[in-house]
Scaffold this motif. Structure first.
Motif, mmCIF file in Angstrom:
data_model
loop_
_atom_site.group_PDB
_atom_site.id
_atom_site.type_symbol
_atom_site.label_atom_id
_atom_site.label_comp_id
_atom_site.label_asym_id
_atom_site.label_seq_id
_atom_site.Cartn_x
_atom_site.Cartn_y
_atom_site.Cartn_z
ATOM 1 N N ALA A 34 0.858 -1.175 0.000
ATOM 2 C CA ALA A 34 0.000 0.000 0.000
ATOM 3 C C ALA A 34 0.898 1.230 0.000
ATOM 4 C CB ALA A 34 -0.919 0.004 1.217
ATOM 5 N N ALA A 43 -4.714 1.989 0.409
ATOM 6 C CA ALA A 43 -3.701 3.036 0.244
ATOM 7 C C ALA A 43 -4.363 4.396 0.400
ATOM 8 C CB ALA A 43 -3.051 2.915 -1.127
ATOM 9 N N SER A 84 -2.327 3.937 5.891
ATOM 10 C CA SER A 84 -2.386 2.919 4.834
ATOM 11 C C SER A 84 -2.010 1.567 5.431
ATOM 12 C CB SER A 84 -1.443 3.292 3.696
ATOM 13 O OG SER A 84 -1.872 4.488 3.078
#
Length: 266
Positions: free
Chosen positions: A5, A206, A222
């Motif tokens: 991410a 993300a 994230s």
């Protein structure tokens, strides 16, 4: 398999944002990730130029070429955050493109749920539907690494969307986002863990994570979460590359031991 991410603090400066995105994709690849997810609005944050970008991307443009090039260069399956595409009514769609490790586009999702809310921060009121049109298709993409269900930011609050992804045999849920600081710190992680647990899917989320201007702050965090709801890796604030292992066999075994999807009654 490793997944990543990628967290950014994007601005209105397109060139700078693209440079930082490439740095993060390169870092993910260097750390062995085979799948990487960029955040919502990775290329342009908080700018009215989004309409110009959308027009340029209508038939393939700089951003799509950039993402395809990154995927091919770093040999990674890349979920390209969001880029704007023109809508039929004069607004734009927030679209997330997924590219294979050869740079070929595997599919595209257009954000369904739009953030029209008052959250009590410096900006106060958000009316995403003033500029953005809603998509109308649930998307699950065969990536070669597993079937990927794509959601975007505010979609997270609507569990029926992710249940539909499970019906379409999703293994992995990805969520490019730009959660506000107030809502993200309260709800981001609990909602992500719930989506992972109830659908027995890996979640790769993300987010944007910092101060973008005088009125906009995003929540960061994230994260990669496994199908049991365990947080495998998590960022704080600021730019970050979060990498974790994805055990596909363990996830399959969990679904056999506890066949939640088969037990549904409603």
């Amino acid at each position: 398999m490793k997944v990543a991410a990628l967290q950014m603090v994007s601005t209105k400066q397109l060139k700078t944002n693209l440079q930082r995105a490439e740095v993060l994709v390169a870092k993910a690849a260097k750390n062995g990730a085979q799948l990487a997810v960029l955040p919502e609005n990775f290329a342009m944050f908080g700018s009215k130029e989004v309409f110009d970008l959308a027009a340029a991307e209508n038939a393939g443009g700089e951003l799509q070429a950039f993402l395809a090039g990154l995927a091919a260069q770093y040999k990674i399956v890349l979920v390209g955050g969001t880029i704007p595409l023109p809508a039929e009514d004069g607004r734009v769609y927030a679209a997330s493109f997924v590219y294979g490790a050869d740079g070929v586009c595997l599919g595209r999702y257009r954000k369904i749920h739009l953030f029209d809310a008052d959250v009590g921060d410096a900006q106060g009121s958000y009316r995403e539907s003033d500029s953005y049109a809603p998509g109308d298709e649930v998307v699950v993409i065969d990536s070669g690494l597993g079937r990927i269900g794509v959601g975007i930011c505010y979609d997270l609050r609507f569990p029926e969307l992710f249940r539909r992804m499970l019906e379409l045999e999703a293994d992995i849920i990805v969520l490019p986002s730009a959660f506000t600081r107030n809502t993200g710190w309260a709800h981001w992680l609990p909602l992500l863990r719930a989506r992972a647990i109830e659908n027995q899917c890996l979640v790769v989320a993300a987010n944007q994570g910092g101060v973008h201007d005088a009125k906009r702050q995003t929540s960061g965090g994230s994260v990669v979460i496994d199908s049991w709801g365990r947080v495998l890796a998590e960022a704080g604030l600021g730019e970050a590359c979060v990498v974790a292992n994805y055990d596909q066999e363990e996830q399959r075994a969990l679904r056999l031991r506890m066949p939640v999807a088969q037990h549904r009654r409603l």
